[in-house]
Design a protein around this motif. Structure first.
Motif, short mmCIF file in Angstrom:
data_model
loop_
_atom_site.label_atom_id
_atom_site.label_comp_id
_atom_site.label_asym_id
_atom_site.label_seq_id
_atom_site.Cartn_x
_atom_site.Cartn_y
_atom_site.Cartn_z
N GLN A 33 0.83 -1.20 0.00
CA GLN A 33 0.00 0.00 0.00
C GLN A 33 0.87 1.25 0.00
O GLN A 33 1.92 1.28 0.62
CB GLN A 33 -0.90 0.02 1.24
N VAL A 34 0.40 2.24 -0.71
CA VAL A 34 1.04 3.55 -0.71
C VAL A 34 -0.02 4.56 -0.28
O VAL A 34 -1.12 4.59 -0.82
CB VAL A 34 1.57 3.92 -2.11
N GLN A 35 0.32 5.34 0.72
CA GLN A 35 -0.59 6.41 1.16
C GLN A 35 -0.06 7.74 0.64
O GLN A 35 1.14 8.01 0.72
CB GLN A 35 -0.68 6.45 2.69
N LEU A 36 -0.96 8.54 0.12
CA LEU A 36 -0.59 9.82 -0.50
C LEU A 36 -1.36 10.95 0.16
O LEU A 36 -2.58 10.84 0.36
CB LEU A 36 -0.89 9.79 -2.00
N VAL A 37 -0.67 12.03 0.46
CA VAL A 37 -1.31 13.19 1.06
C VAL A 37 -0.86 14.44 0.32
O VAL A 37 0.34 14.75 0.28
CB VAL A 37 -0.96 13.33 2.56
N GLU A 38 -1.82 15.14 -0.26
CA GLU A 38 -1.52 16.37 -0.99
C GLU A 38 -1.59 17.58 -0.06
O GLU A 38 -2.31 17.57 0.93
CB GLU A 38 -2.50 16.60 -2.14
N SER A 39 -0.86 18.61 -0.43
CA SER A 39 -0.92 19.89 0.28
C SER A 39 -0.51 20.99 -0.68
O SER A 39 0.01 20.72 -1.77
CB SER A 39 0.00 19.87 1.50
N GLY A 40 -0.77 22.23 -0.28
CA GLY A 40 -0.32 23.36 -1.07
C GLY A 40 -1.39 24.06 -1.87
O GLY A 40 -1.12 25.06 -2.53
N GLY A 41 -2.60 23.53 -1.84
CA GLY A 41 -3.67 24.19 -2.56
C GLY A 41 -4.06 25.50 -1.91
O GLY A 41 -3.62 25.83 -0.80
N GLY A 42 -4.90 26.26 -2.59
CA GLY A 42 -5.35 27.52 -2.03
C GLY A 42 -5.99 28.40 -3.07
O GLY A 42 -6.31 27.95 -4.17
N LEU A 43 -6.16 29.65 -2.71
CA LEU A 43 -6.77 30.65 -3.59
C LEU A 43 -5.67 31.56 -4.13
O LEU A 43 -4.85 32.07 -3.37
CB LEU A 43 -7.79 31.47 -2.80
N VAL A 44 -5.67 31.75 -5.43
CA VAL A 44 -4.65 32.59 -6.07
C VAL A 44 -5.30 33.35 -7.22
O VAL A 44 -6.28 32.89 -7.81
CB VAL A 44 -3.48 31.71 -6.58
N GLN A 45 -4.76 34.52 -7.51
CA GLN A 45 -5.27 35.29 -8.63
C GLN A 45 -4.73 34.75 -9.94
O GLN A 45 -3.66 34.13 -10.00
CB GLN A 45 -4.88 36.76 -8.47
N ALA A 46 -5.47 35.01 -11.01
CA ALA A 46 -5.02 34.60 -12.33
C ALA A 46 -3.63 35.18 -12.60
O ALA A 46 -3.36 36.35 -12.28
CB ALA A 46 -6.01 35.06 -13.39
N GLY A 47 -2.79 34.37 -13.18
CA GLY A 47 -1.41 34.77 -13.43
C GLY A 47 -0.45 34.40 -12.32
O GLY A 47 0.77 34.48 -12.49
#
Length: 123
Positions: free
Chosen positions: A1-15
């Motif tokens: 088994q491999v467990q994966l955890v994402e991070s770093g998302g958020g709200l950003v302006q275009a560009g």
């Protein structure tokens, strides 16, 4: 088994830019190809980018080519997706995925998935 955890998302302006990270644990991540997919509301989950377990082979969706860069650090069991020049149409939940074998652009070939991280790009 491999467990994966994402991070770093958020709200950003275009560009703007964001860097997503994927932390892996469990089985030897270094022997797994890694991919990033995304899913916008009401749409199918779509391929974004993939990288081989050695890191020497990558593939990108046409919609992100030249703006996104996938990478990995097997010593740290992590993968990343650097996203530059973001557009409102990049808004989606982004998923990290892993598979034993070569890179693949089809989600059905990936057996391991993270829970996703939201990326919202405002215009």
């Amino acid at each position: 088994q491999v467990q994966l955890v994402e991070s770093g998302g958020g709200l950003v302006q275009a560009g703007g830019s964001l860097r997503l990270s994927c932390a892996a644990s469990g089985r030897t991540f270094s022997r797994h190809a890694m991919g990033w997919f995304r899913q916008a509301p009401g749409k199918e989950r779509e391929f974004v980018a993939t990288i081989s377990w050695t890191g020497d082979t990558t593939s990108y969706a046409d919609s992100v080519k030249g703006r996104f860069t996938i990478s990995r650090d097997n010593a740290k069991n992590t993968g990343s997706l650097q996203m530059n020049s973001l557009k409102p149409e990049d808004t989606a939940v982004y998923y990290c995925a892993a598979r034993v074998g070569p890179i693949a652009t089809t989600r059905q070939y990936y057996g391991y998935w993270g829970q996703g991280t939201q990326v919202t790009v405002s215009s």
